[in-house]
Design a protein around this motif. Structure first.
Motif, short mmCIF file in Angstrom:
data_model
loop_
_atom_site.label_atom_id
_atom_site.label_comp_id
_atom_site.label_asym_id
_atom_site.label_seq_id
_atom_site.Cartn_x
_atom_site.Cartn_y
_atom_site.Cartn_z
N THR A 17 0.84 -1.20 0.00
CA THR A 17 0.00 0.00 0.00
C THR A 17 0.88 1.25 0.00
N ALA A 58 -8.94 1.46 7.19
CA ALA A 58 -8.91 0.95 5.81
C ALA A 58 -7.52 1.02 5.20
N GLY A 59 -6.72 2.02 5.63
CA GLY A 59 -5.38 2.19 5.08
C GLY A 59 -5.15 3.58 4.51
N GLY A 107 -7.54 -9.73 3.98
CA GLY A 107 -6.52 -8.82 4.48
C GLY A 107 -5.95 -7.89 3.42
N SER A 108 -6.33 -8.11 2.18
CA SER A 108 -5.87 -7.23 1.11
C SER A 108 -6.69 -5.94 1.10
N ARG A 109 -6.28 -5.00 0.27
CA ARG A 109 -6.98 -3.73 0.11
C ARG A 109 -7.30 -3.53 -1.37
N PRO A 130 -11.02 -2.53 2.61
CA PRO A 130 -10.37 -3.75 3.13
C PRO A 130 -11.17 -4.99 2.72
N GLU A 131 -10.47 -6.01 2.26
CA GLU A 131 -11.11 -7.26 1.87
C GLU A 131 -10.96 -8.29 3.00
#
Length: 149
Positions: free
Chosen positions: A16, A41-42, A134-136, A130-131
């Motif tokens: 990210t 979310a990041g 753990g991915s975005r 966020p999935e």
């Protein structure tokens, strides 16, 4: 919205941040990024990468309690805003943000959906989802600066 729409998937905070660096390397003075995404979310993570590309060495943290953090690197300033605690567009404008929005730096606005009606049409929207794995999923809309691929 006009411009290019892009979609990316990152699998870690490091990925990210790297995507943020690619985005940051293509930004120019006066660009505004409206960030959308849930809590954690990041948004701040990708902002760290953008800041790195702008030559900013400071530790980037969420400006939740101070509302606006200003950072200066060797390319251009970064104005990192968190409008979560504001009641709406009027509160945002009362902060005196016009000088920043139309200035010579880059503005990143977290929780931008609260102030969307007063943002310029040239604003780039960056949504982070966020999935479960753990991915975005990172979607960019209204991008006019070129290709990140």
């Amino acid at each position: 919205m006009s411009g290019i729409n892009l979609s990316f998937k990152t699998n870690s905070a490091e990925e990210t941040i790297e995507l943020g660096k690619k985005i940051g390397s293509m930004l120019k003075p006066g660009d505004i990024i409206a960030m959308e995404g849930t809590l954690a979310a990041g948004k701040t993570t990708i902002t760290k990468g953008i800041a790195g590309a702008l030559g900013i060495e400071d530790n980037i943290t969420s400006p939740t309690f101070c509302l606006i953090s200003e950072y200066y690197g060797n390319k251009m300033p970064l104005y990192h805003m968190d409008v979560y605690r504001l009641d709406g567009p009027e509160d945002f404008l009362n902060l005196g943000v016009e000088e920043l929005l139309y200035g010579q730096g880059v503005c990143i606005i977290e929780w931008s959906e609260k102030v969307r009606p007063v943002l310029p049409s040239k604003t780039i929207t960056l949504g982070i989802t966020p999935e479960e794995d753990g991915s975005r999923k990172i979607e960019i809309h209204n991008w006019n600066n070129g290709s990140l691929e």
